[in-house]
Write an enzyme that holds these catalytic residues in place. Sequence first.
Site, PDB file in Angstrom:
ATOM      1  N   ASP A   1       0.827  -1.213   0.000  1.00 25.85           N
ATOM      2  CA  ASP A   1       0.000   0.000   0.000  1.00 25.85           C
ATOM      3  C   ASP A   1       0.868   1.273   0.000  1.00 25.85           C
ATOM      4  O   ASP A   1       1.639   1.499   0.933  1.00 25.85           O
ATOM      5  CB  ASP A   1      -0.901   0.046   1.234  1.00 25.85           C
TER       6      ASP A   1
ATOM      7  N   ASN B   1     -10.379  -1.416   0.517  1.00 23.76           N
ATOM      8  CA  ASN B   1     -11.528  -0.776   1.147  1.00 23.76           C
ATOM      9  C   ASN B   1     -11.527   0.749   1.012  1.00 23.76           C
ATOM     10  O   ASN B   1     -12.566   1.384   1.136  1.00 23.76           O
ATOM     11  CB  ASN B   1     -11.610  -1.166   2.631  1.00 23.76           C
ATOM     12  N   HIS B   2     -10.359   1.354   0.745  1.00 21.67           N
ATOM     13  CA  HIS B   2     -10.295   2.822   0.584  1.00 21.67           C
ATOM     14  C   HIS B   2     -10.478   3.277  -0.865  1.00 21.67           C
ATOM     15  O   HIS B   2     -10.275   4.460  -1.162  1.00 21.67           O
ATOM     16  CB  HIS B   2      -8.965   3.359   1.114  1.00 21.67           C
TER      17      HIS B   2
HETATM   18 FE   LIG Z   1      -3.945   0.275   3.008  1.00 23.40          FE
HETATM   19 FE   LIG Z   2      -7.161  -1.427   3.110  1.00 20.30          FE
END
Ligand SMILES: [Fe+2]
Ligand SMILES: [Fe+2]
Length: 270
Positions: free
Chosen positions: A8, A67-68
């Site tokens: 990420d 999820n973001h």
């Molecule tokens: Fe993340």
């Molecule tokens: Fe996430």
Amino acid sequence: MKILCCGDVAGRSGRTVVCEHLPRLRSDLGLDFVVVNGENAARGFGITEKICKQLYEAGVDAITTGNHVWDQREIISYINGDPRLLRPHNYPQGTPGRGSAVFTLGDGRKVLLLHLMTRLFMDALDDPFACVQAELAKYRLGKSVDAILMDIHGEATSEKTAMGNFLDGRASVVFGTHSHVPTSDTRILPGGTAYQTDLGMCGDYDSVIGMKKEAAIARFVKKVPGERLTPAEGEATLCAIYVELDDKTGLATGIEPIRLGGCLSQISPL
Ligand SMILES: [Fe+2]
Ligand SMILES: [Fe+2]
């Protein structure tokens, strides 16, 4: 085939470390395909068109999210027009974008990228195991596609490890994202699938999973709404895995963790 998978990307620090190291990694390692998770690239929350383009220019072939994904509203109308940007595949039918895509390399080899989200301590979504089973029925590793990569985005190490083993021998690489902390279980599973439960983040580790420490700690200490979380802006660590595949089978022959820059202990592939 030589593949780099980056965790990420968290805020400006994360974007900077990826853009700083990727062009050199791409040429020195002879990378064929690069995927990064971009769900936190825009000030920790979501991703924008401008950031997607910045990452592609740095040498990224595909961006996964999690999820973001929708935190920056502009991405809802943008995602259908960008075949390199994926959202989790097990979102409800009719959700914009796609969670599975085939990328054709310059030499004609094909890479299937799957992006699924887990369910433990996450949003209620369709069963990721059933979804991936249905999607994989359309392809054959080493025959119709040369590589199959999966970003399994989720909180629980157990669920991600179950997914890795569920796909062992059927995927080239399964890697976890979302926790922002790299796990040290980097290995090739018995059936030939390269695996790591979480890649960690490309972000400033002098933080609480990428966010400034004071506000993040206050959330646990005070238990009342307080200061908004903002990304830590110190020097980031690039956390990734480097994977080599057998070109006949599409299965892994090697996997190495990478950690470059910032305050984590360093692991260089070169
Ligand atoms: Fe993340
Ligand atoms: Fe996430």
